[in-house]
Every structure is written in structure tokens, then in C-alpha cells.
Design a protein around this motif. Sequence first.
Motif, PDB file in Angstrom:
ATOM      1  N   TRP A  59       0.855  -1.195   0.000  1.00 22.75           N
ATOM      2  CA  TRP A  59       0.000   0.000   0.000  1.00 22.75           C
ATOM      3  C   TRP A  59       0.884   1.235   0.000  1.00 22.75           C
ATOM      4  O   TRP A  59       1.857   1.311   0.770  1.00 22.75           O
ATOM      5  N   ARG A  60       0.541   2.215  -0.821  1.00 21.36           N
ATOM      6  CA  ARG A  60       1.238   3.491  -0.727  1.00 21.36           C
ATOM      7  C   ARG A  60       0.958   4.078   0.660  1.00 21.36           C
ATOM      8  O   ARG A  60      -0.182   4.090   1.119  1.00 21.36           O
ATOM      9  N   GLY A  61       1.981   4.517   1.322  1.00 22.96           N
ATOM     10  CA  GLY A  61       1.816   5.140   2.632  1.00 22.96           C
ATOM     11  C   GLY A  61       1.819   4.157   3.782  1.00 22.96           C
ATOM     12  O   GLY A  61       2.263   4.486   4.877  1.00 22.96           O
ATOM     13  N   LEU A  62       1.306   2.960   3.572  1.00 20.70           N
ATOM     14  CA  LEU A  62       1.218   1.993   4.668  1.00 20.70           C
ATOM     15  C   LEU A  62       2.212   0.847   4.508  1.00 20.70           C
ATOM     16  O   LEU A  62       2.427   0.077   5.447  1.00 20.70           O
ATOM     17  N   GLY A  63       2.796   0.705   3.320  1.00 21.38           N
ATOM     18  CA  GLY A  63       3.764  -0.368   3.093  1.00 21.38           C
ATOM     19  C   GLY A  63       3.095  -1.712   2.871  1.00 21.38           C
ATOM     20  O   GLY A  63       1.894  -1.779   2.588  1.00 21.38           O
ATOM     21  N   PRO A  64       3.864  -2.816   3.035  1.00 23.01           N
ATOM     22  CA  PRO A  64       3.272  -4.131   2.819  1.00 23.01           C
ATOM     23  C   PRO A  64       2.356  -4.512   3.980  1.00 23.01           C
ATOM     24  O   PRO A  64       2.707  -4.312   5.142  1.00 23.01           O
ATOM     25  N   ILE A  65       1.162  -5.032   3.651  1.00 20.59           N
ATOM     26  CA  ILE A  65       0.205  -5.462   4.685  1.00 20.59           C
ATOM     27  C   ILE A  65      -0.221  -6.892   4.348  1.00 20.59           C
ATOM     28  O   ILE A  65      -0.731  -7.150   3.253  1.00 20.59           O
ATOM     29  N   PRO A  66      -0.012  -7.824   5.296  1.00 16.54           N
ATOM     30  CA  PRO A  66      -0.407  -9.211   5.020  1.00 16.54           C
ATOM     31  C   PRO A  66      -1.914  -9.332   4.805  1.00 16.54           C
ATOM     32  O   PRO A  66      -2.689  -8.587   5.415  1.00 16.54           O
ATOM     33  N   GLN A  67      -2.316 -10.269   3.979  1.00 16.11           N
ATOM     34  CA  GLN A  67      -3.735 -10.615   3.785  1.00 16.11           C
ATOM     35  C   GLN A  67      -4.592  -9.408   3.388  1.00 16.11           C
ATOM     36  O   GLN A  67      -5.766  -9.328   3.763  1.00 16.11           O
ATOM     37  N   SER A  68      -4.019  -8.465   2.645  1.00 18.49           N
ATOM     38  CA  SER A  68      -4.771  -7.249   2.312  1.00 18.49           C
ATOM     39  C   SER A  68      -4.986  -7.074   0.816  1.00 18.49           C
ATOM     40  O   SER A  68      -5.509  -6.047   0.386  1.00 18.49           O
ATOM     41  N   GLY A  69      -4.585  -8.069   0.014  1.00 18.99           N
ATOM     42  CA  GLY A  69      -4.740  -7.920  -1.432  1.00 18.99           C
ATOM     43  C   GLY A  69      -5.471  -9.110  -2.026  1.00 18.99           C
ATOM     44  O   GLY A  69      -5.563 -10.178  -1.414  1.00 18.99           O
ATOM     45  N   LEU A  70      -6.024  -8.899  -3.209  1.00 20.48           N
ATOM     46  CA  LEU A  70      -6.719  -9.990  -3.906  1.00 20.48           C
ATOM     47  C   LEU A  70      -5.898 -10.394  -5.127  1.00 20.48           C
ATOM     48  O   LEU A  70      -5.551  -9.551  -5.958  1.00 20.48           O
ATOM     49  N   HIS A  71      -5.597 -11.684  -5.216  1.00 23.46           N
ATOM     50  CA  HIS A  71      -4.832 -12.235  -6.327  1.00 23.46           C
ATOM     51  C   HIS A  71      -5.669 -13.337  -6.964  1.00 23.46           C
ATOM     52  O   HIS A  71      -6.553 -13.906  -6.321  1.00 23.46           O
ATOM     53  N   LEU A  72      -5.350 -13.653  -8.225  1.00 20.96           N
ATOM     54  CA  LEU A  72      -6.096 -14.722  -8.901  1.00 20.96           C
ATOM     55  C   LEU A  72      -5.956 -16.024  -8.125  1.00 20.96           C
ATOM     56  O   LEU A  72      -4.861 -16.381  -7.681  1.00 20.96           O
ATOM     57  N   ARG A  73      -7.060 -16.728  -7.952  1.00 17.39           N
ATOM     58  CA  ARG A  73      -7.000 -17.969  -7.182  1.00 17.39           C
ATOM     59  C   ARG A  73      -6.493 -19.128  -8.062  1.00 17.39           C
ATOM     60  O   ARG A  73      -6.399 -18.997  -9.292  1.00 17.39           O
ATOM     61  N   ASP A  74      -6.153 -20.221  -7.401  1.00 16.99           N
ATOM     62  CA  ASP A  74      -5.701 -21.407  -8.123  1.00 16.99           C
ATOM     63  C   ASP A  74      -6.778 -21.796  -9.136  1.00 16.99           C
ATOM     64  O   ASP A  74      -7.972 -21.779  -8.829  1.00 16.99           O
ATOM     65  N   GLY A  75      -6.347 -22.131 -10.328  1.00 15.82           N
ATOM     66  CA  GLY A  75      -7.303 -22.476 -11.379  1.00 15.82           C
ATOM     67  C   GLY A  75      -7.618 -21.308 -12.294  1.00 15.82           C
ATOM     68  O   GLY A  75      -8.269 -21.484 -13.326  1.00 15.82           O
ATOM     69  N   MET A  76      -7.182 -20.110 -11.890  1.00 17.72           N
ATOM     70  CA  MET A  76      -7.437 -18.918 -12.718  1.00 17.72           C
ATOM     71  C   MET A  76      -6.134 -18.383 -13.325  1.00 17.72           C
ATOM     72  O   MET A  76      -6.100 -17.267 -13.851  1.00 17.72           O
ATOM     73  N   GLU A  77      -5.047 -19.187 -13.237  1.00 22.16           N
ATOM     74  CA  GLU A  77      -3.721 -18.705 -13.666  1.00 22.16           C
ATOM     75  C   GLU A  77      -3.698 -18.295 -15.130  1.00 22.16           C
ATOM     76  O   GLU A  77      -2.868 -17.476 -15.536  1.00 22.16           O
ATOM     77  N   ALA A  78      -4.595 -18.869 -15.930  1.00 22.97           N
ATOM     78  CA  ALA A  78      -4.592 -18.553 -17.369  1.00 22.97           C
ATOM     79  C   ALA A  78      -4.818 -17.068 -17.623  1.00 22.97           C
ATOM     80  O   ALA A  78      -4.488 -16.551 -18.690  1.00 22.97           O
ATOM     81  N   PHE A  79      -5.379 -16.363 -16.602  1.00 21.27           N
ATOM     82  CA  PHE A  79      -5.655 -14.939 -16.773  1.00 21.27           C
ATOM     83  C   PHE A  79      -4.526 -14.036 -16.255  1.00 21.27           C
ATOM     84  O   PHE A  79      -4.622 -12.820 -16.360  1.00 21.27           O
ATOM     85  N   ALA A  80      -3.477 -14.629 -15.687  1.00 20.67           N
ATOM     86  CA  ALA A  80      -2.448 -13.817 -15.016  1.00 20.67           C
ATOM     87  C   ALA A  80      -1.571 -13.092 -16.033  1.00 20.67           C
ATOM     88  O   ALA A  80      -0.709 -13.688 -16.672  1.00 20.67           O
ATOM     89  N   ALA A  81      -1.790 -11.791 -16.165  1.00 21.91           N
ATOM     90  CA  ALA A  81      -1.037 -10.995 -17.150  1.00 21.91           C
ATOM     91  C   ALA A  81       0.465 -11.073 -16.872  1.00 21.91           C
ATOM     92  O   ALA A  81       1.271 -11.179 -17.796  1.00 21.91           O
TER      93      ALA A  81
END
Lengths: 362, 76
Positions: free
Chosen positions: A274-296
Motif C-alpha cells: 500500500w502506498r503510505g502503509l507499506g506491505p500489509i499481510p492478507q490485504s490484497g486480492l490475487h487470482l485464485r488457483d485455477g485462474m492462472e490462465a488470466f495472469a497478465a
Amino acid sequence: MRFLTEFRQPALAEALAERIRRWSGPPVSLMEVCGTHTVAIFRHGLRGLLPPQVRLLSGPGCPVCVTPNREIDKAIALASNPGVILATFGDMMKVPGSYSSLAEAKASGADVRVAYSPMEAVEIAQGNPKKAVVFFGVGFETTAPTTAASLLEAKRLGLRNFFFLSAHKLVPPALMALLEAGEVRIDGLICPGHVSTIIGSRPYEFIPRDYAIPCVISGFEPVDILQAIAMLLDMRAEGKAEVAIQYRRAVRPQGNPQALETMAGAFQVGGAEWRGLGPIPQSGLHLRDGMEAFAAERHLEMKIRPPREAVACRCGEVLRGLINPPECSIFGTGCTPEHPVGPCMVSTEGTCAAWFLYKPGG
Amino acid sequence: MCLAVPAKVVSIDGETALVELGGLTRQARTMLVPSVKVGDYVLLHAGFAIQTLDEAAAQETLGLLARMAEAGAGEA
């Protein structure tokens, strides 16, 4: 208009403001977490209705503002590939990354398009089968289900030229990081209404329990926000700390289960910067397993240089409620909505933009 | 970014609805609010209806505030 104008009635607002002005307790600092609240507070002049001992602070609730340069740099690097169309929400276009913005990349020839809905990006992919279409997704829990639904739709359609770059973030972990840092005194939280339509009231329960701070989930009309402030003051006066819902017409304690399920179908929770707050655990959404085909990031070339920050910009401190925008040396001079240096001046929901537009001279 | 606006559902076709807001008509995806009905008010965000609005809760809030305002006027 229904559900809006009734909550703008001057007589109700004045009655609430009068009640707030009778506050006789010690000075209190209440933080509005959400950028949409910040803008509403300034647009309706609500700060001017409050007594000096009731102070409002702006928090880290503008997703554009908390997106770090590195994520913008990645989007620009993807868009710079020939054969790539990058689509994103309009709010992201002017935000400066380390070296340029998406608007500048577009001016230099990159195919960058503004999408009102993530479904438009899916439609662009359908209409351009020879191009790789990347959706740069940004937003909190309000927006993430719409992106998730679009990803699941792309999967259902079997699109092989649709990709996704995530800057989606979650609000409660950021609040925990802010409270844990303890840099600023917060006596009450005005929690985000539309994030809460999705997540409900339960994810905030750790705040009263662990930090003894009352929370009120508020709507966005003047009467809503004033009522939320009055509810927070009532809880302070009674020595209570709970999560209460003012925005009952839109928020249920359990949130929107269908939206939560849709999010879980496309995303998994992980760390985020996060800008201003730095890295925060469990605070972001990433593609789940099985959706890797969409990972740019996995399927498309992306050359990025090390990120860098504008030296004089104090957006990080603004986002943590440590300073008001006029305390930044470039506010209103070197940094204006016309020529923004930091994201808090770029975003229509940024605290600096709100101060600049609605409070000339600070 | 998290701005959402109330809109009235005019018609529904599969997972897409026509909604009316301030005299304008727009399309909205309804997969996040599967039980939505024609005549409901929804919150519209990024082309999706993200929640249905509760009329009774809205009226209750307004009624409470109106009574508080009257009581306040009485005190003064």
C-alpha cells in the motif's frame, strides 16, 4: 430522487448538527476511512457544521491513492507491448507511476482504454481476438466482486486473450495496520458504506474488541454522515465501543453473500503493498488457483525499472491521517489537480483534491 | 471509486436488467443480486447491481430522525 434526496433534507441535517454541537466531552478525532466520504464531507461543507472539539481525519480509503508506483509501472509496461490493449477505470489514467502515467503512455501510442465496467474489458477481448486484452483491476471490496464476475464470465466464454492485473485491496487489514501503527489518535471510525454493502459489519468487530474504538458504517448523504457522527459521539459518551450500521437501507450485517462467493470464485487473499502503509499481510486480492490462465504477469512480457517516488510528495502521511494536505510544501503550488504530483491530488476521491477544490487556502 | 448510486429496476432479462436513475436508463448486470425483482431499488456500481435497497429501513431511519428534529425544536 428516491433514496437520495430524503437524506439531504436541510432540517434533518441542522437538527443533527445542533445535537453534535452540544458535545460536551473531551476533544475527539473521528476518521472517515473512505474517499467517497471525504468528498461528500467537503462538498456539503460538513466540517463547518462541527464544533472545534469534534475533528474529522481522512483515512486511507481511496484505492487509486493507495496503489503504489510499482503497480502502475507494471500496467504501463504491459500496455507498452505491441498487440496489447490495456483497459482500466478512468480514475487510474492520470495517476503518476515512477516514470509516467497511463495517460502519457496512451499519448505515446499505447492502446489504453477507459472502461466504466470490467465487463467492457471482456467485450473488448471478444471483439479483438488477435490482441491480448489486459484489465488492470483496482478498487476495494465494492469493486472487486464486479471484476471477479467479469473474470468468471471470461472463463465461461473460454477467452484466451483476456488477462488481468490486480491492484485490488481489502479495507479491514489496512485499518488493522493503521491502528496497530498507533501513529494517530482515532476516537471513532466512520466505516465505508459501499465496501460494507459487500462485506457487512462483522469484519470490523476486531476494532471495538481489540482497540476499544467505536465504528459506524455510514451512507454518503449529508444526513447519513451527520447521523454517523452523532452515533459515534453517543457511544463515546456512554463509554461503549461497538460496530453500528447507520446505512441500514443498504448494509446488512452479513453483507452480500452472493458477491462474497463471486469474489472467492476468482480471487484468493494474499499480501499487498500500500502506498503510505507499506506491505500489509492478507490485504490484497490475487487470482485464485485455477485462474492462472488470466495472469497478465505470467503470460505477457513486462519490463519494469525499479520504482521511485516523487521526493517532495507527502501523500503517504496524508493517507495515514498524520498531516492535512496544506502541510505538504507542494500542496496547491507544485501539486494541483491540473499538474498532480501525487495520487491524493489526482483522484477525485483523494484527500488533497478535496482540500484543493472545496477548501481554498486550506 | 466506491461510489454507487440508487437505481430502480425497470425490467430484467436473464442476468441483465434495465435500471432507471435520475431519468436515464442504463443496463446493469444482476448476477451479484440474484433475487432482484422489477420495481426494486439497487445500488449500481461499475455496471453491476451490488445490493438491493431496503425501503422499510430507509423509512425507519428517516422517521427516527424526523422525531429527533421535532423533539430538538421543542427543546429550543
